[in-house]
Design an enzyme around this catalytic site. Structure first.
Site, PDB file in Angstrom:
ATOM      1  CB  THR A 119       5.605   1.422   5.118  1.00  0.00           C
ATOM      2  OG1 THR A 119       5.539   1.061   3.730  1.00  0.00           O
ATOM      3  CG2 THR A 119       6.126   2.838   5.251  1.00  0.00           C
TER       4      THR A 119
HETATM    5 ZN   LIG Z   1       7.116   1.309   2.429  1.00  0.00          ZN
END
Ligand SMILES: [Zn+2]
Length: 408
Positions: A74
């Site tokens: 992320t």
């Molecule tokens: Zn993510």
């Protein structure tokens, strides 16, 4: 007298020519809204559960898939999207990091707020700010940090309890301000789909429910933009950071069976694994980790395949290991914890893994309508965003040719 009139006419012609070149066109500066749906795997789009996203694709541009940067995590990928740089070049090389000077970084601790972690690159909101574009971030990794002395004009510190509806309302409230205060670059971030896919797996009913829910949120955003006559007059770019692979506790490589854990610092475990041998044990640890074995591959940091663009940054540990898709690399202690998840989903794998493919959609006055484009790398999003904002991009790894076929 005639001469004076002729001179005046000539000046008038010059003036009009200048106006034609420099006067802002009414549509020249539309707002740009960048939306991230964390963990939206490219093929989720085909499940028929996201009619609002489908409608945006039908009226705009849809990529078959977008290849995330390695590691498919992320923080690295969100920073890649707003810098156009591979993680090796922007410095957010993992969600968990050790820096020779700064020490430990983990997104669960406030140490992430230390600007220096992020200052290896300049994110788009800073570059935009320096070039006179007002910015607003409704969450984005790094956006609540002061980077190189700049912050977004409007931002909120990350708060996972804020609902999707509240986030959309905040974006609309920023857009509803008078022109002198209105931001022109805005971000919006949704993480629920990622959470449900981690907890229950990408093929679960829970992931499907989250997919329907985030699509309904997108529908709400579009309806509210339409009310303001902004749906067709703002540029909307919708992306995800990575996909998701189904995991199972049975498919785990146990590190203890490979290396003496007392001889290593395990910087990260799970998927994109980082290991620093303790001083004096380098040869022993390398021998153990680099030996060929099933379901996992390790490299010295300088020897990763070139296509991964990873391995020069000082924050990357000496050895990097990646499991086969759907597998995990863990210590026995971690694997035996009572709350260890048996089934679920993970990402962080090789970015060539089809399960890691991400979403790309775009709609608005700048984009062609109903266009499908082939897969491209997510470093290419940044030059597109800079172009849409009409600002000079920072040096980056993106290929500007990717956007050319998408634009009107
Ligand atoms: Zn993510």
């Amino acid at each position: 007298m005639k001469l004076a009139i002729r001179a005046a006419l000539a000046l008038l012609v010059l003036f009009l020519a200048a106006c034609a070149t420099h006067a802002p066109r009414p549509d020249s500066n539309p707002p740009l809204i960048l939306v991230s749906i964390d963990g939206f795997r490219a093929d989720y789009f085909e499940r028929g559960l996201s009619p609002n996203l489908k409608a945006i694709a039908d009226a705009g541009v849809h990529a078959a898939a977008m290849r995330p940067a390695f590691p498919t995590l992320t923080f690295p990928n969100h920073y890649t999207l707003v810098t156009g740089l591979y993680p090796d070049h922007h410095g957010i090389v993992n969600n968990t990091m050790v820096d020779p000077v700064l020490g430990n970084f983990t997104y669960k601790k406030s140490s992430e707020l230390s600007a220096r972690w992020w200052e290896g690159a300049e994110p788009l909101w800073v570059t935009a700010d320096k070039q006179g574009v007002r910015t607003a971030t409704m969450f984005w990794p790094g956006s609540d940090v002061e980077i190189r002395g700049h912050r977004p004009d409007y931002y909120l510190p990350f708060n996972g309890k804020m609902t999707a509806g509240q986030r959309i309302d905040q974006v609309l409230a920023w857009l509803d301000q008078p022109a002198a205060k209105r931001p022109r670059f805005l971000t919006l971030y949704f993480e629920q789909l990622d959470h449900e896919s981690h907890d229950h797996g990408p093929g679960s009913t829970e992931a499907d429910a989250a997919l329907r829910e985030v699509d309904a949120s997108i529908g709400h955003l579009v309806a509210e933009l339409e009310k303001r006559d902004l749906y067709k007059n703002a540029n909307l770019v919708i992306v995800s950071d990575h996909g998701m692979a189904e995991t199972d506790a049975e498919r785990t490589v146990i590190l203890d069976s490979i290396v003496d854990l007392r001889h290593i610092d395990l910087v990260t475990s799970g998927i994109a694994v980082g290991i620093n041998p303790k001083p004096g044990y380098e040869a022993e640890v390398e021998r153990a980790m680099l030996a060929p074995r099933g379901h996992m591959q390790c490299w010295r940091k300088g020897e990763l395949p070139a296509r991964l663009h990873y391995g020069t940054h000082p924050r990357i540990p000496a050895l990097v290991c990646v499991p086969e898709s759907g597998w995990l690399i863990e210590t026995q202690e971690f694997h035996s914890r009572p709350n260890h998840r048996m089934h679920g989903g993970e990402h962080g794998y090789d970015n060539d893994d089809p399960h890691m493919r991400a979403l790309f959609l775009a709609h608005g006055p700048a984009f062609k309508r109903g266009l499908s484009v082939p897969e491209f790398d997510n470093v290419d999003v940044y030059p597109l965003l800079a172009h849409l904002l009409d600002i000079r991009p920072e040096p980056n790894d993106g290929n500007p040719a990717t956007m050319r076929e998408m634009l009107q």
